[in-house]
Design an enzyme around this catalytic site. Structure first.
Site, mmCIF file in Angstrom:
data_model
loop_
_atom_site.group_PDB
_atom_site.id
_atom_site.type_symbol
_atom_site.label_atom_id
_atom_site.label_comp_id
_atom_site.label_asym_id
_atom_site.label_seq_id
_atom_site.Cartn_x
_atom_site.Cartn_y
_atom_site.Cartn_z
ATOM 1 N N HIS A 49 -0.687 3.560 -10.603
ATOM 2 C CA HIS A 49 -2.121 3.311 -10.448
ATOM 3 C C HIS A 49 -2.841 3.722 -11.723
ATOM 4 C CE1 HIS A 49 -6.116 3.541 -8.327
ATOM 5 N NE2 HIS A 49 -5.612 2.437 -7.824
ATOM 6 N N GLU A 56 -6.524 7.775 3.683
ATOM 7 C CA GLU A 56 -5.346 8.271 4.396
ATOM 8 C C GLU A 56 -5.345 9.789 4.452
ATOM 9 O OE1 GLU A 56 -1.774 8.604 6.454
ATOM 10 O OE2 GLU A 56 -3.041 6.835 6.215
#
Length: 141
Positions: free
Chosen positions: A46, A60
């Site tokens: 990422h 999450e």
């Protein structure tokens, strides 16, 4: 409460366990931390060289924080399902080596469904906020 104690409450394991430490909790709210180490697996893909915490993983982490609260309230509720998030806003980015503070509060519950207000911070900067809904399954194996 450290990560080993958290593993007794949640069924998640690395690399999917997104909470490192429980700071404080009551029956209706909890505060946890996730240490953003640049060696976490998602940082390799990422934005390599400029890693930021993915927003979906912030969600999450907040959901797992809610799951820990439910497990602390009732030991038979050790399996939670993340059903929904709403009005989630990402206000700033988090980068390693920062610490993500995860704050979750039960807003409403009905028949095994729990709605939480959820906020993530780095230091005093709010980086994300919204609503999360979890379903708790009793006596999960």
């Amino acid at each position: 409460m450290d990560k080993e104690e958290i593993k007794k409450l949640l069924l998640h394991r690395e690399p999917f366990l997104m909470v490192d430490k429980v700071i404080s909790h009551t029956d209706t709210q909890i505060e946890c931390e996730l240490f953003l180490d640049e060696n976490l697996p998602f940082f390799k893909g990422h934005f390599p060289g400029q890693p930021i915490m993915p927003g979906v993983l912030t969600c999450e982490a907040l959901a797992q924080t809610g799951g820990i609260l439910l497990a602390l309230k009732n030991a038979s509720q050790n399996k939670m399902f993340y059903l929904a998030s709403a009005n989630m806003k990402y206000l700033k980015v988090a980068r390693p080596p920062e610490t993500l503070k995860l704050c979750v509060k039960i807003v409403r519950s009905f028949n095994g469904l729990y709605q939480f207000s959820a906020t993530a911070y780095v230091d005093t900067d709010k980086i994300a906020e919204g609503t999360i809904v979890l379903a708790a399954a009793k006596n999960a194996q």
